[in-house]
Design an enzyme around this catalytic site. Structure first.
Site, PDB file in Angstrom:
ATOM      1  CG  ASN A 131      50.082  44.446  41.956  1.00  0.00           C
ATOM      2  OD1 ASN A 131      50.998  44.196  42.744  1.00  0.00           O
ATOM      3  ND2 ASN A 131      48.816  44.185  42.230  1.00  0.00           N
TER       4      ASN A 131
ATOM      5  CE  LYS B 125      48.021  40.636  41.185  1.00  0.00           C
ATOM      6  NZ  LYS B 125      46.740  40.018  40.988  1.00  0.00           N
TER       7      LYS B 125
ATOM      8  CG  HIS C 276      44.975  44.734  44.400  1.00  0.00           C
ATOM      9  ND1 HIS C 276      44.461  43.461  44.497  1.00  0.00           N
ATOM     10  CD2 HIS C 276      45.444  44.876  43.136  1.00  0.00           C
ATOM     11  CE1 HIS C 276      44.621  42.851  43.324  1.00  0.00           C
ATOM     12  NE2 HIS C 276      45.213  43.689  42.488  1.00  0.00           N
TER      13      HIS C 276
ATOM     14  CD  GLU D  20      45.307  39.931  44.334  1.00  0.00           C
ATOM     15  OE1 GLU D  20      46.440  40.336  44.664  1.00  0.00           O
ATOM     16  OE2 GLU D  20      45.040  39.567  43.164  1.00  0.00           O
TER      17      GLU D  20
ATOM     18  CD  GLU E 141      43.229  46.299  39.525  1.00  0.00           C
ATOM     19  OE1 GLU E 141      44.064  46.029  38.662  1.00  0.00           O
ATOM     20  OE2 GLU E 141      43.344  45.932  40.706  1.00  0.00           O
TER      21      GLU E 141
ATOM     22  N   GLY F 244      43.305  38.247  37.344  1.00  0.00           N
ATOM     23  CA  GLY F 244      44.001  36.960  37.381  1.00  0.00           C
ATOM     24  C   GLY F 244      43.185  35.800  36.826  1.00  0.00           C
TER      25      GLY F 244
ATOM     26  CB  SER G 236      42.681  39.280  32.395  1.00  0.00           C
ATOM     27  OG  SER G 236      42.526  38.408  33.507  1.00  0.00           O
TER      28      SER G 236
END
Ligand code: PEP
Length: 250
Positions: A9, A11, A95, A97, A167, A173, A213
């Site tokens: 991904n 992003k 996701h 985010e 996730e 991240g 990560s």
């Protein structure tokens, strides 16, 4: 056997030129050393996708999001039909985010998942808890709720075409990865929940990816867990060598 998948991904990273270079490097490395055990997916910006899909030989191309509606007056949105028509085979849905910055609810994500499936793409449906939810021991309930509201409206036939990604938000991240024991525990819980909703055969055939990560150093250990069927990779997918090393971790 379940499909093994490693999806990168990207992003909101890379200019078109930088992205093309990264994409070509990934293709070149995989042409030299093909991935026989895992399917590789590159998930760049919408606007690079048509071009990359035409050149893709060793990877599939996917999108990071799609509209919840089919078509019409939704300025700025990109429909699942549009994505499919330029070569996308996968779509990330939900996701963290998107859930937190764009307030995407399970109800909206349920519609996006349907749009992806109706347009013959595979949704990669993301679920996972925040650190606060884990610390207050609510993580299993949250995951169950995300599944029941986001994908359990699907028919068995539709669900069979869906990929899940666990996730944990605290691992995305941050450089903090779930331990392989933590990942295995949740993946096994997800599989058990699928079995309760559908049946054992469907639960056993569902690919559940880990994201958060995951990198070239820790992928092997995470992928060795019996219920971890691959990875959704953020930061480490932006370096061709690292991404390809992760793909070869199977
Ligand atoms: C992600 O955003 O899906 C992700 C897993 O990111 P990272 O690998 O950078 O933690």
């Amino acid at each position: 056997m379940r499909s093994k998948i490693v999806a990168g991904n990207w992003k909101m990273n890379k200019s078109y030129q930088e992205g093309l270079q990264l994409f070509s490097e990934i293709e070149t490395l995989l042409a030299k050393q093909p991935s026989s055990n895992a399917k590789a997916i590159v998930i760049p910006s919408f606007i690079f996708m048509a071009d990359f899909a035409k050149q893709a030989k060793n990877v599939a191309v996917g999108a990071q999001n799609c509209a919840s509606e089919q078509s019409g007056a939704y300025t700025g949105e990109v429909s699942a039909l549009m994505l499919k028509s330029v070569g996308a085979e996968y779509v990330i849905v939900g996701h963290s985010e998107r859930r937190s910055y764009y307030a995407e609810t399970n109800a909206v994500l349920a519609k996006k998942t349907e749009q992806a499936l109706q347009n013959s793409m595979t949704p990669i449906f993301c679920i996972g808890e925040t650190l606060e939810q884990r610390n207050s021991n609510k993580h299993l309930d949250i995951i169950k709720q995300q599944l029941s509201e986001g994908v359990f409206h699907l028919s068995a036939e539709q669900f069979k075409k869906t990929v899940l990604a666990y996730e944990p938000v605290w691992a995305i991240g941050t450089g903090v990865t779930a331990t392989s024991a933590q990942a295995q525990e949740i993946h096994a819980f997800i599989r058990k929940t699928i079995k309760e909703k559908y049946n054992e055969e469907i639960a056993e055939s569902c690919s559940i990816l880990y994201g958060g990560s995951c990198n070239a150093q820790n992928a092997k250990e995470l992928f060795a867990c019996p219920d971890v069927d691959g990875g959704l990779i953020g930061g480490a997918s932006l370096k061709a060598e690292d991404f390809v090393k992760i793909i070869h971790s199977f």
